[in-house]
Enzyme design. Structure first.
Site, mmCIF file in Angstrom:
data_model
loop_
_atom_site.group_PDB
_atom_site.id
_atom_site.type_symbol
_atom_site.label_atom_id
_atom_site.label_comp_id
_atom_site.label_asym_id
_atom_site.label_seq_id
_atom_site.Cartn_x
_atom_site.Cartn_y
_atom_site.Cartn_z
ATOM 1 C CE1 TYR A 88 13.421 -8.020 -21.787
ATOM 2 C CE2 TYR A 88 15.806 -7.759 -20.690
ATOM 3 C CZ TYR A 88 14.217 -8.579 -20.789
ATOM 4 O OH TYR A 88 14.110 -9.948 -21.013
ATOM 5 C CB SER A 94 11.857 -15.165 -13.321
ATOM 6 O OG SER A 94 10.976 -14.910 -14.461
ATOM 7 C CG ASP A 100 4.860 -13.477 -21.780
ATOM 8 O OD1 ASP A 100 5.406 -12.977 -20.435
ATOM 9 O OD2 ASP A 100 4.735 -14.302 -22.603
ATOM 10 C CB ILE A 108 8.304 -5.306 -25.986
ATOM 11 C CG1 ILE A 108 9.206 -6.319 -26.995
ATOM 12 C CG2 ILE A 108 6.946 -4.610 -26.036
ATOM 13 C CD1 ILE A 108 8.608 -7.206 -26.589
ATOM 14 N N GLY A 161 10.272 -0.541 -22.411
ATOM 15 C CA GLY A 161 9.241 -1.920 -22.326
ATOM 16 C C GLY A 161 10.177 -2.502 -20.988
ATOM 17 C CE LYS A 204 7.213 -17.446 -22.750
ATOM 18 N NZ LYS A 204 7.269 -16.072 -23.253
ATOM 19 C CB THR A 227 10.885 -18.626 -20.760
ATOM 20 O OG1 THR A 227 11.194 -17.757 -21.365
ATOM 21 C CG2 THR A 227 12.255 -20.038 -19.494
ATOM 22 C CB ALA A 270 3.578 -10.561 -36.570
ATOM 23 N N GLY A 271 6.035 -11.699 -33.864
ATOM 24 C CA GLY A 271 6.391 -12.798 -33.168
ATOM 25 C C GLY A 271 5.336 -13.284 -31.911
HETATM 26 P P1 ATR Z 1 8.794 -13.312 -29.507
HETATM 27 O O1 ATR Z 1 9.009 -13.902 -29.595
HETATM 28 O O2 ATR Z 1 10.343 -11.868 -28.137
HETATM 29 O O3 ATR Z 1 8.436 -12.068 -30.009
HETATM 30 P P2 ATR Z 1 10.254 -13.978 -32.101
HETATM 31 O O4 ATR Z 1 8.811 -14.184 -32.643
HETATM 32 O O5 ATR Z 1 11.698 -14.407 -33.415
HETATM 33 O O6 ATR Z 1 10.256 -13.486 -31.122
HETATM 34 O O7 ATR Z 1 9.247 -12.548 -33.518
HETATM 35 C C1 ATR Z 1 10.624 -11.755 -33.364
HETATM 36 C C2 ATR Z 1 9.647 -10.956 -34.344
HETATM 37 O O8 ATR Z 1 10.650 -9.774 -34.462
HETATM 38 C C3 ATR Z 1 9.184 -11.406 -35.754
HETATM 39 O O9 ATR Z 1 8.187 -10.043 -36.321
HETATM 40 C C4 ATR Z 1 10.817 -10.923 -36.434
HETATM 41 O O10 ATR Z 1 9.982 -10.185 -37.777
HETATM 42 P P3 ATR Z 1 9.550 -11.330 -39.394
HETATM 43 O O11 ATR Z 1 8.261 -12.405 -38.440
HETATM 44 O O12 ATR Z 1 9.326 -10.764 -40.624
HETATM 45 O O13 ATR Z 1 10.523 -12.883 -39.120
HETATM 46 C C5 ATR Z 1 10.728 -9.411 -36.714
HETATM 47 N N1 ATR Z 1 12.106 -9.602 -36.536
HETATM 48 C C6 ATR Z 1 13.194 -9.847 -36.473
HETATM 49 N N2 ATR Z 1 14.676 -9.505 -36.814
HETATM 50 C C7 ATR Z 1 14.238 -8.319 -37.533
HETATM 51 C C8 ATR Z 1 13.967 -7.000 -38.866
HETATM 52 N N3 ATR Z 1 15.751 -7.459 -38.721
HETATM 53 N N4 ATR Z 1 13.927 -6.533 -39.582
HETATM 54 C C9 ATR Z 1 12.384 -6.994 -39.189
HETATM 55 N N5 ATR Z 1 11.726 -7.387 -38.603
HETATM 56 C C10 ATR Z 1 12.430 -8.190 -37.765
#
Ligand code: ATR
Length: 279
Positions: free
Chosen positions: A222, A16, A102, A220, A243, A66, A62, A129-130
């Site tokens: 990178y 940043s 974001d 996304i 991404g 957040k 960050t 779904a994070g």
């Molecule tokens: P961010 O804030 O960067 O999006 P996060 O909140 O930690 O990161 O989310 C990580 C995402 O990667 C989630 O969707 C996670 O799936 P789960 O909700 O089931 O945990 C997904 N993820 C991480 N490692 C994974 C793996 N080995 N296989 C499938 N999905 C994974």
């Protein structure tokens, strides 16, 4: 003279400062973008007060703050409330205002690569779904997308994202396996999980064997810029979207909130690629 910066921990390697110093220079504005690191032993609330006292006009937020900052701000934009995270704060007239740039930044980066993308209805699949997926989902809804489905390993997290939906957008929640078997139903596939990130760059979250040629496939992750997921997409004659440009466009939108001007991205995309690739 702008005083801007970033709150988070750890943030020493953040890109940043480079992005915002480039924007400031380009726009002929004097200013600084500093790292306001808040270690787990310190208080983010005290940091916000200190920044107010110093006359800082804006900062990014960050990990891991957040979500925590939301309750500490005077006003929070509706989308940021829905997303449940703030990544940009504006300090004005002794008040603090929170936003999330974001998802909107991601959508801008997608539109820059595919200018006509939102001119016709698109059937979109989000994988993951994070936090990142929440922001992108919300921005796609704001853009008026009519179908945005979510596939995730843990389906309850995908359900929780779907609850943000207060529009007429159709959203299906599904397992990764189900998504893998029906990729031909989508025009755009957006990979938002951390799978494929260095040092496990050989991994992909799912196989693209059912995808149609011509589908837009975005990742996304990178690091590396060209993930195994995108390599596989290219083999299937898909249009790929890298991404890393999301970093530039989320910053552009934040800079606009602080200064009222929209800096050009221009060649920063290529410069960022060199920085990320260490070339
Ligand atoms: P961010 O804030 O960067 O999006 P996060 O909140 O930690 O990161 O989310 C990580 C995402 O990667 C989630 O969707 C996670 O799936 P789960 O909700 O089931 O945990 C997904 N993820 C991480 N490692 C994974 C793996 N080995 N296989 C499938 N999905 C994974």
């Amino acid at each position: 003279m702008y005083r801007l910066g970033l709150i988070g921990y750890p943030i020493k390697h953040s890109l940043s400062p480079w992005i915002h110093h480039t924007f400031l220079e380009q726009e002929n504005k004097k200013g600084t973008y500093e790292l306001f690191e808040v270690s787990p032993q310190e208080s983010v609330e005290k940091m916000l007060q200190a920044l107010k006292d110093k006359g800082v006009q804006g900062c990014n937020v960050t990990v891991p703050y957040k979500e925590e900052v939301i309750s500490l701000l005077d006003e929070v934009d509706e989308s940021a409330v829905g997303i449940g995270a703030v990544n940009t704060i504006v300090f004005k007239n002794g008040m603090t205002f929170g936003y999330n740039t974001d998802g909107k930044g991601y959508v801008r980066s997608l539109e820059t690569s595919f200018p006509d993308i939102f001119k016709t209805p698109q059937s979109i699949l989000l994988i993951g779904a994070g936090g990142a997926a929440r922001g992108i989902y919300s921005a796609l809804l704001d853009k008026g997308c009519k179908e945005v489905s979510i596939a995730n390993r843990t389906q309850s997290s995908a359900e929780s994202i779907r609850k943000i939906n207060k529009t007429r957008t159709r959203s299906k929640v599904m397992s990764l396996e189900e998504a893998e078997n029906h990729l031909d139903a989508y025009d755009v596939v957006i990979q938002t999980t951390s799978v494929g990130m260095k040092p496990r760059e050989e991994q992909t979250v799912l196989s693209l064997s059912t995808i149609q040629p011509g589908t837009i496939v975005s990742d996304i992750v990178y690091q590396p810029i060209e993930t195994s997921f995108l390599k596989e997409a290219a083999k299937h004659q898909c249009h790929v979207h890298y991404g890393h440009t999301m970093l530039l466009y989320q910053a552009q939108y934040a800079f606009e909130l602080w200064t009222g001007t929209k800096p050009e991205i221009g060649t920063m995309d290529e410069q960022l690629q060199h920085i990320l690739e260490g070339t």
